[in-house]
Design a protein around this motif. Sequence first.
Motif, PDB file in Angstrom:
ATOM      1  N   ASP A   1      16.031  -9.432   1.039  1.00 39.69           N
ATOM      2  CA  ASP A   1      15.961 -10.801   1.528  1.00 39.69           C
ATOM      3  C   ASP A   1      17.365 -11.393   1.408  1.00 39.69           C
ATOM      4  OD1 ASP A   1      15.630 -13.464   1.951  1.00 39.69           O
ATOM      5  OD2 ASP A   1      13.928 -13.727   0.601  1.00 39.69           O
TER       6      ASP A   1
ATOM      7  N   GLU B   1      17.762 -15.308   0.157  1.00 39.97           N
ATOM      8  CA  GLU B   1      17.712 -15.664  -1.256  1.00 39.97           C
ATOM      9  C   GLU B   1      17.575 -14.444  -2.145  1.00 39.97           C
ATOM     10  OE1 GLU B   1      13.855 -17.467  -2.320  1.00 39.97           O
ATOM     11  OE2 GLU B   1      13.535 -17.614  -0.154  1.00 39.97           O
TER      12      GLU B   1
ATOM     13  N   ARG C   1      16.103 -11.279  -5.694  1.00 43.63           N
ATOM     14  CA  ARG C   1      14.709 -11.154  -5.267  1.00 43.63           C
ATOM     15  C   ARG C   1      14.426  -9.665  -5.128  1.00 43.63           C
ATOM     16  NH1 ARG C   1      10.747 -14.585  -2.972  1.00 43.63           N
ATOM     17  NH2 ARG C   1       9.273 -13.381  -1.738  1.00 43.63           N
TER      18      ARG C   1
ATOM     19  N   ARG D   1       8.119 -14.470  -6.927  1.00 48.43           N
ATOM     20  CA  ARG D   1       7.353 -15.550  -7.552  1.00 48.43           C
ATOM     21  C   ARG D   1       7.631 -15.570  -9.056  1.00 48.43           C
ATOM     22  NH1 ARG D   1       2.860 -14.036  -7.749  1.00 48.43           N
ATOM     23  NH2 ARG D   1       3.020 -12.002  -6.790  1.00 48.43           N
TER      24      ARG D   1
ATOM     25  N   ARG E   1       0.928 -13.878 -15.134  1.00 50.80           N
ATOM     26  CA  ARG E   1      -0.396 -13.416 -14.672  1.00 50.80           C
ATOM     27  C   ARG E   1      -0.800 -12.069 -15.248  1.00 50.80           C
ATOM     28  NH1 ARG E   1      -2.195 -14.101  -9.131  1.00 50.80           N
ATOM     29  NH2 ARG E   1      -1.400 -12.004  -8.811  1.00 50.80           N
TER      30      ARG E   1
ATOM     31  N   ASP F   1      -5.474  -8.845  -9.746  1.00 50.72           N
ATOM     32  CA  ASP F   1      -6.245  -8.225  -8.663  1.00 50.72           C
ATOM     33  C   ASP F   1      -6.317  -6.711  -8.796  1.00 50.72           C
ATOM     34  OD1 ASP F   1      -3.514  -8.855  -8.224  1.00 50.72           O
ATOM     35  OD2 ASP F   1      -3.650  -8.087  -6.186  1.00 50.72           O
ATOM     36  N   HIS F   2      -5.573  -6.166  -9.749  1.00 44.82           N
ATOM     37  CA  HIS F   2      -5.654  -4.708  -9.971  1.00 44.82           C
ATOM     38  C   HIS F   2      -6.249  -4.384 -11.335  1.00 44.82           C
ATOM     39  CE1 HIS F   2      -1.693  -4.583  -7.421  1.00 44.82           C
ATOM     40  NE2 HIS F   2      -2.753  -4.786  -6.668  1.00 44.82           N
TER      41      HIS F   2
ATOM     42  N   PRO G   1       3.168  -6.738  -8.633  1.00 45.15           N
ATOM     43  CA  PRO G   1       2.301  -7.288  -7.590  1.00 45.15           C
ATOM     44  C   PRO G   1       2.575  -6.627  -6.242  1.00 45.15           C
ATOM     45  CG  PRO G   1       4.097  -8.799  -8.067  1.00 45.15           C
ATOM     46  CD  PRO G   1       4.206  -7.682  -9.067  1.00 45.15           C
ATOM     47  N   GLU G   2       1.657  -6.792  -5.329  1.00 42.73           N
ATOM     48  CA  GLU G   2       1.782  -6.107  -4.039  1.00 42.73           C
ATOM     49  C   GLU G   2       2.918  -6.656  -3.182  1.00 42.73           C
ATOM     50  OE1 GLU G   2      -2.018  -5.765  -2.055  1.00 42.73           O
ATOM     51  OE2 GLU G   2      -2.965  -5.147  -3.931  1.00 42.73           O
ATOM     52  N   ASP G   3       3.376  -7.862  -3.479  1.00 40.62           N
ATOM     53  CA  ASP G   3       4.543  -8.352  -2.738  1.00 40.62           C
ATOM     54  C   ASP G   3       5.837  -8.044  -3.497  1.00 40.62           C
ATOM     55  OD1 ASP G   3       3.884 -10.074  -4.746  1.00 40.62           O
ATOM     56  OD2 ASP G   3       4.242 -11.912  -3.619  1.00 40.62           O
TER      57      ASP G   3
ATOM     58  N   ARG H   1      -5.005  -3.372  -4.084  1.00 38.64           N
ATOM     59  CA  ARG H   1      -6.418  -3.674  -4.314  1.00 38.64           C
ATOM     60  C   ARG H   1      -7.320  -2.746  -3.520  1.00 38.64           C
ATOM     61  NH1 ARG H   1      -8.922  -9.587  -3.225  1.00 38.64           N
ATOM     62  NH2 ARG H   1      -8.282  -9.091  -1.107  1.00 38.64           N
TER      63      ARG H   1
ATOM     64  N   ARG I   1      -9.184  17.643   1.352  1.00 35.41           N
ATOM     65  CA  ARG I   1      -8.267  17.193   0.319  1.00 35.41           C
ATOM     66  C   ARG I   1      -6.857  17.601   0.711  1.00 35.41           C
ATOM     67  NH1 ARG I   1      -5.757  20.443  -3.136  1.00 35.41           N
ATOM     68  NH2 ARG I   1      -6.167  22.648  -2.847  1.00 35.41           N
ATOM     69  N   ILE I   2      -5.899  16.889   0.148  1.00 38.25           N
ATOM     70  CA  ILE I   2      -4.501  17.214   0.399  1.00 38.25           C
ATOM     71  C   ILE I   2      -3.863  17.566  -0.940  1.00 38.25           C
ATOM     72  CG2 ILE I   2      -2.279  16.333   1.227  1.00 38.25           C
ATOM     73  CD1 ILE I   2      -4.291  16.573   3.454  1.00 38.25           C
TER      74      ILE I   2
ATOM     75  N   LEU J   1       1.787  19.229   0.079  1.00 36.87           N
ATOM     76  CA  LEU J   1       2.517  18.118   0.694  1.00 36.87           C
ATOM     77  C   LEU J   1       4.015  18.278   0.460  1.00 36.87           C
ATOM     78  CD1 LEU J   1       1.650  15.637   2.291  1.00 36.87           C
ATOM     79  CD2 LEU J   1       1.700  14.320   0.190  1.00 36.87           C
TER      80      LEU J   1
END
Lengths: 693, 313
Positions: free
Chosen positions: A95, A98, A161, A170, A263, A312-313, A349-351, A370, A438-439, A444
């Motif tokens: 970003d 910022e 960031r 955040r 959190r 959330d996780h 977090p996911e972000d 999630r 399955r993998i 892989l």
Amino acid sequence: MSSRVLAAAAVLGLFLPVLPAQALPAPRKIVDYDIRATLDDSRRELKGHETLRWTNPSDVPVAELKLHLYWNAFRNNRSTFFRESGGRLRGDQADEAEGFGSIDLTSMTRDGADLLPAARFESPDDGNRDDRTVLSVPLGSPVAPGETIALEIAWTSRIPRVFARAGYVRDFYMFGQWYPKVAVFEPRGRRRRAEPGWNAHQYHANSEFYADWGDYRVALTVPERYVVASAGALVKESREGGRKTLVFEQASVHDFAWSADPRFVVREDLFDPEKDLPAGELARAAKLLGRSEADLRAGFRPVKLRYYMQPDHAGQWTRYADAQKWALAWFGLYAFPYPYAQSSCVDPPEDGTGAMGMEYQTIFTGGTMRALGNWPLNGIREPEMIVIHEFGHGWWYGLVASNEFEESWMDEGINSFTEYEMMDRRYGGIARFPLGARIGSFDLGRIQTIRAREVDRLATPSWGFAPDAYGRNSYARAATAIDQIRRTLGEEAFWRAFRAWAERWRFDHPTTEDFLDAFRPAAEGKLETLFRETWYGNGTTDYAVTRVSSTEARPFEGYDDEGNRVTAPKKASGRKPPPGEKARAAKRYESVALVSRTGTIPLPVTIVLSFENGSTWRTTWDGKAPWLRLRTTYGSRLARAEVDPDRRIVLDANPWNNARYAGEKQGPSAAAKVRAYALHGVQILLSSLWLLR
Amino acid sequence: MPPRLSPLTTGLSAAITHRRLAGVLWLGLVFSALPAWVAFGPLFAPIDQGPFRESLLRGWDSWAFLSFLGVFPRETGIAFAAVGTSLVLSVLLDLLLTTGAVRVLLSGLPRPALRRTVAEGAALFRPVVWAFARYTVSLAFWIGLLVAGPVFLLGKIAGKDAAPNGALATFGLVWAVVASLAVAANVNLRFSLARIALATGQAANARGAYRAAKKVLREARPHAAGLWLFWLVLGLAIQAAFTALGVAMNPATSAGIAALVVVRQLGFWIFAMTRIGYQASLLRFAELKRPLPPLPLAHPFPPAPEEEASTAA
């Protein structure tokens, strides 16, 4: 004796353990950090002060110190990190509005003398004048061998960031490489070095780890609402004026990271070797390693596990814990047991995906979403894989402390290899789908290896790879190459050498050659070309069955040794031969199989000829010649020739040419089966559209 | 159709009795999959000459799957193009055959099923294609308006610094699922009822058909949505059951492979029966809302002898 002689004698004594022939019982401590840092979350700023004690580990005086100021990688878009990454890493974009961050020293003194005015930035790796991640600090007077100096350093950081490893999103903060950290002064002999000198590297897009061991005492002051996850153990907590100060201590590490988020949902668990060491795996390891189970159990100790989960996780912490306990057990058996008393796992977090999947000592970051907590996506074992991989780094950059800058494969490659092994053994691979598909993790890795267009030497500095070649070479190709060593040596020989190597280099700094040396005695020369062509070259290999034929052998015709003319018996038509004559007239077939090798890595390989009567003939080829013709006359027609039926040549660039049939296929058709399933898949897709209209 | 039956019962009854009609839809499915089937032939031929034949006969092989994609990317790409062709063909065939099936259901003359279905569908193909175009535009519009738009707005309201998976995001997810289902039901019903309007001659073009569908749906939308949902769930259950059965079969012999094909095609045929059932339900539903006029068939084939007998009876 003069003081100089005394110092020299002391140094000689000090350096006796510098080049150990045996494993170290504990790390040599070169550094000692006493850090106080305050987070100002409203200004996205961190102010810090540290007392850095550094001991000259070499036998020469050192006149200047090199400091890593790695958050200057995020200072602007001219840093080496930005130039290499283009502001994009692992799918995250910087970003630029910022997102920039920095670290500025506000004071640095040694015995009261200000060292800052003479300090200057340098760029040992790429000469980039705009890079501010390595600071060279003249010390005024040289540091004598074995002498310890103390520097008082104060700094202010603007927190970036997060898009690459560290920073904020955040209220979530991840602090890695966040303090002024001294680079490594390598004494003679360390990592096969001929002359002592600094090993200091800029912060690169793909590497950041190489440091000396020491002890850390870190006092973190944060607003009271934050939950702090940190390396080390919490030894003291105090509160004042809406802020709290937490003091963490950790001995015998070479890195220190922490994280904060109001959190965080904290979950705690305990790795108890008595119940978390799988009996089956213990028995397997004992057999493979040739050690007693009691001997293998001996080094294990309980480890406190903490998980700092996003709300959330939160339900997925058990997946993290299961994977980490498995890793603790597995590493303890096949490398050596975890030596610390605790480990913390941060769930970003996911972000803040840039902070996901990062390794630091006694703390690491996991990564999940999630959606992965629910059927059917919970069959994707990415959270487990990330935990096993990042926690595993605790061994391969942490305890067996390779130089990630110069030999990134030793960190990522060995770690990927152990990750694949653990994932396949515990979870059956990276993903299992509802209908039985399955993998596999090794699979892989192999496909990434054989599809790699940019094949480079594994032993390449992280910033020296061809564009886009770092990832595949340092991770998957290196892991596959190690797997190739295993499959060539066999399980027992490999794991014995592997564990011996890990134990020998625990708390030490091995090189590529140290790793390869571990397998040389068992290999008896079989692997030298593999080492040369893979670690120091960009070789490939491909075995193929290129021709198969089987025809009825013609009866003898011509002159025999006595000079008699022999003619072939004419076929009698319409008459059944008597039994004895039938046996004499049994048909024989001349069969030929041509096996070839292209590429530059010859490896011993098995070839199997299968005949129509069900018998098989198995042989081994050293693979050194470009091709091998197998010719046989036998009472049954050759049905099929296959090279590497046991799938031991994992570097094989094209496994699909490894077998060939002599004639028309017999029996059921696998192609028809796959075709039928594929057709059904298409029909499901097409008919599902009926549901929409 | 007997007037006493409810739309659901009518549909269930039609699904069972009009098996030939379902067979026609199944044939359409098979025909539209042909491009993919043809492309799969050379694509998978190396399996029988290669090292993975035995393992694939035993079952799933992770390395065979991944290395196939790695070694044959171009061939796989071509096969995917063929699947795309199948997809387009399937949409066109479905428009043709389902419309024909609706007309056959209306006529009460189930034979000759294939010829009659194709002929009746062809007669209405042009306006049905226009109605389908309207369906796709309508679907995109309503999904944009009722799903993407609100989810985007919720994201904006939450702000850039909202925690992921917070209350608004969770609500957005639930909303997206529910609203998507509602939109799918509504758009589907409008299109299907418009097709019925075209099939019954209540409208001559797509625009008129959609207007007629709107009238039929008015005041009875929940009932119609219930019908859609019932057949959707039943269809999904059949698909899931036969897919699981097919995977479980995992044949290793030629006879087993043949049995697998038969079982799976049986599954698609039964699935096609649910489509006939759904169309019959909607026909009955439309009839209850607005009595249908007598149907002049576009191509009145001479009835088969047994049909004569049954008609006489």
